[in-house]
Design an enzyme around this catalytic site. Structure first.
Site, PDB file in Angstrom:
ATOM      1  CG  ASP A 169      -0.220   0.157   2.657  1.00 15.81           C
ATOM      2  OD1 ASP A 169       0.577  -0.526   2.649  1.00 15.81           O
ATOM      3  OD2 ASP A 169      -0.924   0.736   3.586  1.00 15.81           O
ATOM      4  CD  GLU A 213       4.592   1.180   6.575  1.00 14.39           C
ATOM      5  OE1 GLU A 213       5.331   1.471   7.559  1.00 14.39           O
ATOM      6  OE2 GLU A 213       3.955   1.918   5.867  1.00 14.39           O
TER       7      GLU A 213
END
Length: 452
Positions: free
Chosen positions: A108, A173
Site C-alpha cells: 500500500d 503498513e
C-alpha cells in the site's frame, strides 16, 4: 502498365540497401534491452493504484504472483483479515535447518493530491533525466521489486541459496500494519518459516551514503480535550475551553522547539529526539454559514502525532502530559488513539544490535561495500515501519532502502526515484541476498579434555 522485371528488382535492392543501416541501428543492445524490461516491470507495479483508503490489492496480488511464477518461486496468499492479502514468496534453500531470510515490503501507499504533481502519481512517467515519478517509487514499491529483480538475476546466474529466502508483500503498513505485518509476525505460519533476520524499508539519502536503521520511533497519537463554560465573544475571563487549550499548545510548542534545537545544532539525529506535531484542531460552535463568531465554545480539542525513540524515558513523558499538557486542574483530559511500543516486554529499548553480537549487520555492511556502496552511521528510523513487528517477536530487523544521492520524498508531492539508482539498488540486493543466503555461522567447538 507493365514494368520491366529488371527495374523492379533493381528498385527493390536499392530500397533494401537504404533500409539496412536503419534496421541495424534500430536494434537495442541486449544489455540495454534487459534494463528496459526491468524498468518496465517497475513501472507496471507503480501504476497499480494501491493508495489508502481503497488500495487495489487484487491487482497488486495478481501482478506479484505473475512475477513469482516468472522466476519459479513458490507462492501463497494469506488473508488473516478478509480483503487484506499477504503475498508470501519462497526460494527454498538447500539446508532447511538453517534459519531463513525475510525480505519484507508493503504494497500500500499513501494518498496523493494529483493536482499538485507534475506528472500523474500513478503514471510512472520517466522524465528526460531518468526520474520515475510515482507514488510508491520511494515508499516502498521500489524495494519490493528490487527484491524480485535481484532474485531473478541470481537465478539466471545459477546461484542456489543455502538458506531459504522469503519475500513478503504485506498490506496496510501506511495505516498501522495491523492487518498485515503484525498478523504475519504473530502467526503459526511465521513460526514455521524459522526466520533468522528480517530486512524492511529505510529512507533515501540525499548524499552518497546509504542509510541503515537499527530501530525506530514509536508513534503515540495523543488527543487533548478542554472544557469550560461558554461565554460571550467579547468577554475576557479565565479558564475558558479555548484559553486552556492554548496554554497546552504553547507548552507543547516549547517542548517541540527544545527537541528540534537538538537536531538543528547537530547534537542529536532526528530519530533520537521526541517529535510532537499537531495533527488537528477542533473547536467552535457550528452555524449555517460556518461558525458562531460571538460565542466562546465550551469544548475544544487538539490531536498530536508524537514519535518516541527507544531510548526515551516514558515515565517522564507521561508525567509531562498529565501535569503540563493536560492537567485536570485546567478542566483538561487526554487519551491515546494509538500507542506504539518503543521497549520490549522487559523494558529494554526495542533495537537491533549493530555490534559483533549480530553477524547480520556486518554481513549487510560488507555486501553493500562490495558493490562500492558507502554507508553512513547507524540510525533510528524517525517514523515507524513494519520492522517493529519483527523486533517485537525477538528478531533482528534492519531498515534499508538502497537510494543514495536522492531527495527524501516519501509522502511528498512528486515522489520519484531515478532509474539508474533503482537499477543500482538491484545489484546491491544481489550482493546482500548472496551473502545472507550463503552465511554459515562458525561452529562452536567444545573444549578439549586437555584444555579442561
Amino acid at each position: 502498365m507493365d514494368t520491366p522485371r529488371g527495374f523492379n528488382l533493381l528498385h527493390l535492392l536499392s530500397h533494401s540497401l537504404l533500409l539496412l543501416p536503419l534496421l541495424t541501428n534500430s536494434k537495442t543492445p541486449p544489455i540495454q534491452d534487459e534494463k528496459s524490461k526491468i524498468i518496465s516491470r517497475f513501472q507496471q507495479y507503480l501504476q497499480i493504484n494501491t493508495s489508502q483508503p481503497s488500495p487495489d490489492y487484487q491487482k497488486s496480488t495478481q501482478f506479484l504472483l505473475a512475477q513469482a511464477n516468472s522466476i519459479s518461486l513458490e507462492s501463497q496468499v494469506l488473508e488473516f483479515v478478509k480483503g487484506k492479502p499477504i503475498v508470501l514468496l519462497k526460494w527454498p534453500g538447500s539446508d532447511p535447518s538453517l534459519p531463513s531470510i525475510l525480505l519484507n515490503s508493503h504494497t500500500d501507499v499513501v494518498p496523493s493530491e494529483s493536482s499538485k504533481w507534475v506528472y500523474p502519481p500513478f503514471g510512472a512517467h520517466i522524465d528526460e533525466e531518468g526520474n520515475i515519478f510515482a507514488r510508491g517509487s520511494q515508499d516502498m514499491k521500489c524495494v519490493g521489486m528490487q527484491y524480485i529483480e535481484a532474485v531473478r538475476k541470481l537465478n539466471i546466474s545459477g546461484f542456489r541459496p543455502k538458506r531459504s529466502l522469503y519475500l513478503s508483500f504485506v498490506p496496510d503498513e501506511e495505516i498501522g500494519g495491523l492487518a498485515g505485518a503484525q498478523k504475519l509476525a504473530s502467526s503459526d505460519v511465521f513460526k514455521d518459516m524459522n526466520v533468522g533476520i528480517a530486512l524492511d524499508e529505510g529512507l533515501a539519502s540525499p548524499n552518497e551514503n546509504y542509510r541503515l536503521f537499527y530501530g525506530e520511533r514509536a508513534p503515540w497519537m495523543l488527543v487533548i480535550k478542554s472544557t469550560g463554560a461558554p461565554g460571550h465573544g467579547a468577554k475576557l475571563y479565565e479558564d475558558s475551553a479555548m484559553e486552556n487549550l492554548f496554554k497546552s499548545i504553547e507548552s507543547i510548542r516549547r517542548f517541540r522547539a527544545s527537541q528540534f534545537d537538538l537536531v538543528k545544532t547537530g547534537l542529536k539525529a532526528e530519530g533520537e529526539v521526541i517529535s510532537v506535531n499537531m495533527a488537528f484542531l477542533k473547536a467552535g460552535t457550528p452555524s449555517p454559514t460556518g461558525f458562531v463568531m460571538n460565542l466562546q465554545p465550551s469544548e475544544a480539542e487538539a490531536g498530536f502525532d508524537i514519535r518516541i525513540p527507544p531510548m526515551a524515558n516514558l515515565e517522564s513523558l507521561e508525567k509531562r502530559i498529565a501535569e503540563e499538557w493536560a492537567p485536570t486542574s485546567r478542566n483538561m483530559s487526554f487519551e491515546f488513539r494509538g500507542k506504539g511500543i518503543p521497549h520490549d516486554d522487559q523494558g529494554r529499548p526495542l533495537v537491533t544490535a549493530t555490534d559483533s553480537s549480530n553477524p547480520w549487520w556486518a554481513l549487510l555492511e560488507e555486501a553493500i561495500m562490495k558493490t562500492n556502496g558507502k554507508i553512513g552511521k547507524p540510525e533510528i528510523f524517525p517514523a515507524s515501519t513494519d520492522a517493529r513487528n519483527f523486533r517485537l517477536v525477538g528478531l533482528h530487523a534492519i531498515g534499508f532502502s538502497p537510494m543514495a544521492n536522492t531527495p527524501i520524498l516519501l509522502h511528498d508531492h512528486n515522489e520519484f526515484l531515478n532509474h539508474a539508482e533503482y537499477l543500482r539498488g538491484i545489484d546491491v540486493y544481489v550482493s546482500v541476498i548472496k551473502a545472507y543466503a550463503s552465511y554459515i555461522p562458525p561452529r562452536r567447538h567444545e573444549d578439549s579434555r586437555d584444555e579442561l
